[in-house]
Scaffold this motif. Structure first.
Motif, PDB file in Angstrom:
ATOM      1  N   ALA A 180       0.843  -1.192   0.000  1.00 32.16           N
ATOM      2  CA  ALA A 180       0.000   0.000   0.000  1.00 32.16           C
ATOM      3  C   ALA A 180       0.881   1.246   0.000  1.00 32.16           C
ATOM      4  CB  ALA A 180      -0.926  -0.003   1.217  1.00 32.16           C
ATOM      5  N   LEU A 181       0.553   2.198  -0.866  1.00 30.15           N
ATOM      6  CA  LEU A 181       1.406   3.366  -1.054  1.00 30.15           C
ATOM      7  C   LEU A 181       0.767   4.637  -0.509  1.00 30.15           C
ATOM      8  CD1 LEU A 181       2.611   2.755  -4.719  1.00 30.15           C
ATOM      9  CD2 LEU A 181       3.740   2.090  -2.582  1.00 30.15           C
ATOM     10  N   SER A 182       1.643   5.550  -0.098  1.00 26.67           N
ATOM     11  CA  SER A 182       1.224   6.861   0.376  1.00 26.67           C
ATOM     12  C   SER A 182       2.332   7.851   0.069  1.00 26.67           C
ATOM     13  CB  SER A 182       0.948   6.831   1.886  1.00 26.67           C
ATOM     14  OG  SER A 182       0.726   8.129   2.392  1.00 26.67           O
ATOM     15  N   ASP A 183       1.965   9.138   0.027  1.00 21.78           N
ATOM     16  CA  ASP A 183       2.985  10.188  -0.089  1.00 21.78           C
ATOM     17  C   ASP A 183       2.977  11.092   1.133  1.00 21.78           C
ATOM     18  OD1 ASP A 183       0.650  11.587  -0.438  1.00 21.78           O
ATOM     19  OD2 ASP A 183       1.170  12.421  -2.400  1.00 21.78           O
ATOM     20  N   ALA A 184       2.412  10.591   2.225  1.00 17.90           N
ATOM     21  CA  ALA A 184       2.315  11.383   3.459  1.00 17.90           C
ATOM     22  C   ALA A 184       3.697  11.722   3.990  1.00 17.90           C
ATOM     23  CB  ALA A 184       1.521  10.625   4.512  1.00 17.90           C
ATOM     24  N   ASP A 185       3.827  12.942   4.479  1.00 16.68           N
ATOM     25  CA  ASP A 185       5.048  13.415   5.153  1.00 16.68           C
ATOM     26  C   ASP A 185       6.263  13.498   4.244  1.00 16.68           C
ATOM     27  OD1 ASP A 185       3.624  13.562   7.590  1.00 16.68           O
ATOM     28  OD2 ASP A 185       4.010  11.439   7.973  1.00 16.68           O
ATOM     29  N   LEU A 186       6.052  13.466   2.945  1.00 16.80           N
ATOM     30  CA  LEU A 186       7.176  13.621   2.027  1.00 16.80           C
ATOM     31  C   LEU A 186       7.307  15.083   1.609  1.00 16.80           C
ATOM     32  CD1 LEU A 186       6.759  10.475  -0.270  1.00 16.80           C
ATOM     33  CD2 LEU A 186       8.394  10.819   1.596  1.00 16.80           C
ATOM     34  N   PRO A 187       8.533  15.530   1.345  1.00 12.98           N
ATOM     35  CA  PRO A 187       9.783  14.769   1.392  1.00 12.98           C
ATOM     36  C   PRO A 187      10.263  14.572   2.823  1.00 12.98           C
ATOM     37  CG  PRO A 187      10.261  17.045   0.896  1.00 12.98           C
ATOM     38  CD  PRO A 187       8.763  16.925   0.923  1.00 12.98           C
ATOM     39  N   MET A 188      11.165  13.606   3.009  1.00 15.39           N
ATOM     40  CA  MET A 188      11.818  13.444   4.293  1.00 15.39           C
ATOM     41  C   MET A 188      12.726  14.635   4.555  1.00 15.39           C
ATOM     42  SD  MET A 188      13.042   9.474   4.388  1.00 15.39           S
ATOM     43  CE  MET A 188      13.718   9.649   6.041  1.00 15.39           C
ATOM     44  N   ARG A 189      12.755  15.082   5.799  1.00 14.96           N
ATOM     45  CA  ARG A 189      13.728  16.123   6.143  1.00 14.96           C
ATOM     46  C   ARG A 189      15.145  15.564   6.087  1.00 14.96           C
ATOM     47  NH1 ARG A 189      11.744  19.134  11.528  1.00 14.96           N
ATOM     48  NH2 ARG A 189      10.853  17.106  12.030  1.00 14.96           N
ATOM     49  N   ALA A 190      15.299  14.294   6.463  1.00 13.31           N
ATOM     50  CA  ALA A 190      16.615  13.664   6.399  1.00 13.31           C
ATOM     51  C   ALA A 190      17.088  13.570   4.948  1.00 13.31           C
ATOM     52  CB  ALA A 190      16.563  12.277   7.024  1.00 13.31           C
ATOM     53  N   SER A 191      18.382  13.707   4.742  1.00  7.21           N
ATOM     54  CA  SER A 191      18.950  13.672   3.399  1.00  7.21           C
ATOM     55  C   SER A 191      19.381  12.260   3.031  1.00  7.21           C
ATOM     56  CB  SER A 191      20.145  14.623   3.312  1.00  7.21           C
ATOM     57  OG  SER A 191      19.749  15.947   3.591  1.00  7.21           O
ATOM     58  N   GLU A 192      19.609  12.055   1.739  1.00 10.86           N
ATOM     59  CA  GLU A 192      19.990  10.753   1.192  1.00 10.86           C
ATOM     60  C   GLU A 192      20.926  10.989   0.013  1.00 10.86           C
ATOM     61  OE1 GLU A 192      20.327   8.023  -0.475  1.00 10.86           O
ATOM     62  OE2 GLU A 192      19.939   6.582   1.126  1.00 10.86           O
ATOM     63  N   ASP A 193      22.030  10.282  -0.019  1.00 13.72           N
ATOM     64  CA  ASP A 193      23.025  10.503  -1.067  1.00 13.72           C
ATOM     65  C   ASP A 193      22.696   9.696  -2.323  1.00 13.72           C
ATOM     66  OD1 ASP A 193      25.294  11.629  -2.206  1.00 13.72           O
ATOM     67  OD2 ASP A 193      26.588   9.997  -1.530  1.00 13.72           O
ATOM     68  N   PHE A 194      21.433   9.740  -2.704  1.00 20.68           N
ATOM     69  CA  PHE A 194      20.984   9.128  -3.956  1.00 20.68           C
ATOM     70  C   PHE A 194      20.647  10.201  -4.982  1.00 20.68           C
ATOM     71  CE2 PHE A 194      17.563   6.903  -6.471  1.00 20.68           C
ATOM     72  CZ  PHE A 194      18.383   5.958  -7.063  1.00 20.68           C
ATOM     73  N   GLY A 195      20.426  11.434  -4.499  1.00 15.05           N
ATOM     74  CA  GLY A 195      19.926  12.488  -5.363  1.00 15.05           C
ATOM     75  C   GLY A 195      20.798  12.787  -6.556  1.00 15.05           C
ATOM     76  N   ARG A 196      22.126  12.727  -6.404  1.00  8.89           N
ATOM     77  CA  ARG A 196      23.006  13.096  -7.518  1.00  8.89           C
ATOM     78  C   ARG A 196      22.893  12.125  -8.691  1.00  8.89           C
ATOM     79  NH1 ARG A 196      26.147  14.760  -3.071  1.00  8.89           N
ATOM     80  NH2 ARG A 196      26.558  17.010  -3.133  1.00  8.89           N
TER      81      ARG A 196
END
Length: 379
Positions: A314-330
């Motif tokens: 089950a999918l949701s977009d609640a609370d997105l984006p995460m405040r925490a960062s992720e080194d996938f963006g680049r």
């Protein structure tokens, strides 16, 4: 797809990785283990030392088609793990408390499936990234000419606080940009009985800190979201006889977009520089833990979402984006990429907590989800 024996062996692998964590940029034994596993699976190509200790492995299809990358992280955290499981970290002060051991295991599981049935077309690349926790790994890999090009890129991150049959995903922003800014203020010391003869950072810091915090605004749902967190401050020496002449301020800056980060960083630097100058101090700056915002491509996110729903998630977009960062963006700068946050349990300890441990029963669902994405794109 995965037999009981597969799941048992992958579980033991996950626990073995958990017992032997390595810090960002130092993942030598972990990378060697992963490369050996890829060789055992008969991967068509294996490249090591990408961006430092990164490993990539390819499974080629017979016909032309897209190049699809799946990413996991090699590194662990500089945190002492709480006493608990038998597979507790054997390295004091270092532990897999973000689930990277589980993410790696999921990719190895996908490798097992691909080894038994190659893609029909294109290429599936399994990418094991170094130095995710400090934001340096993706840039280092992208700067390495040995890294191939990709059409698509996908990643799973486990998400405590959400049931295991649920996930968060959206097109657009998934993780905020962040940077660690360090300011060094330099003045002059004096005897503690004659503070008027010093150029001490104390009054400057008293003015700078509230001004920095005042830059924060909104929530991560807002386009102009900004968050400033003072993470460390040190002034002078641990002595009663000296008026301090030196100080450091460490601050983490967060924003929803990379463009907003540029403005926030400039504003924070201006506040510190002005506060220092007003009190006769010199200010010098450097930065660490520089994370680009992680933004899901609309097409890639739709592919991931369809695969998750087909797997009963089950999918949701609640609370997105995460405040925490992720080194996938680049990676999104060179391919259509998407990340999904896969629930690891509503009551599961949070990421980076001393008692966090990746749930082994998330391994098989992760492999199924990754394999479905791979098959949808490459057959």
């Amino acid at each position: 797809m995965l037999s009981h024996a597969d799941i048992a062996e992958l579980t033991e692998l996950r626990r073995a990785l958990h017992r032997a964590p390595e810090l960002s940029g130092r993942e030598i034994r972990t990378a060697d283990r992963i490369a050996a596993l890829m060789e055992d699976l008969g991967a068509d190509e294996i490249r090591t030392g990408i961006g430092g200790t990164g490993v990539i492995a390819a499974f080629h299809g017979a016909a032309p088609g897209p190049s699809v990358m799946f990413r996991a992280e090699l590194d662990a955290l500089p945190i002492r793990e709480a006493d608990g499981p038998a597979h507790r970290s054997a390295v004091e002060g270092v532990a897999h408390l973000c689930g990277h051991d589980g993410h790696m295991t999921g990719l190895v599981g996908l490798g097992r499936v691909l080894a038994r049935e190659r893609p029909a077309r294109g290429t599936v690349w399994l990418l094991f990234q170094p130095a995710e926790e400090n934001g340096a790994g993706s840039a280092a890999m992208l700067d390495d000419p040995a890294l191939p090009g990709f059409d698509y890129g996908f990643a799973i991150h486990n998400y405590p606080g959400l049931a295991q049959d649920r996930a968060l995903i959206a097109a657009g922003a998934m993780n905020c940009a962040s940077v660690g800014l360090r300011a060094v203020l330099t003045g002059a010391t004096s005897h503690a009985s004659e503070p008027e003869k010093a150029r001490t950072p104390g009054p400057a810091i008293a003015a700078i800190l509230p001004a920095l915090i005042g830059l924060s605004r909104g929530s991560q749902a807002d386009a102009d979201f900004r968050l400033v967190t003072i993470t460390h401050q040190r002034m002078g020496e641990a002595a009663f006889g000296i008026t301090p002449g030196h100080a450091e301020i460490w601050v983490t800056l967060r924003s929803r977009t990379d463009a907003a980060m540029a403005g926030l960083r400039a504003a924070a630097t201006d506040i510190i520089a002005a506060g220092a100058a007003a009190h006769g101090l010199e200010a010098a700056f450097d930065s660490q833990d520089n994370f680009a915002a992680s933004v899901n491509d609309a097409e890639a996110a739709a592919i991931f979402a369809r695969a998750a729903e087909a797997e009963g998630i089950a999918l949701s977009d609640a609370d997105l984006p995460m405040r925490a960062s992720e080194d996938f963006g680049r990676f999104g700068q060179v391919a259509r990429t998407a990340m999904i946050l896969l629930g690891s349990g509503a009551g599961h300890p949070p990421l980076h907590a001393e008692n966090y441990d990746y749930p082994d029963d998330l391994i098989a669902p992760s492999v199924r989800l990754l394999n479905r994405v791979a098959r949808d794109l490459t057959g």
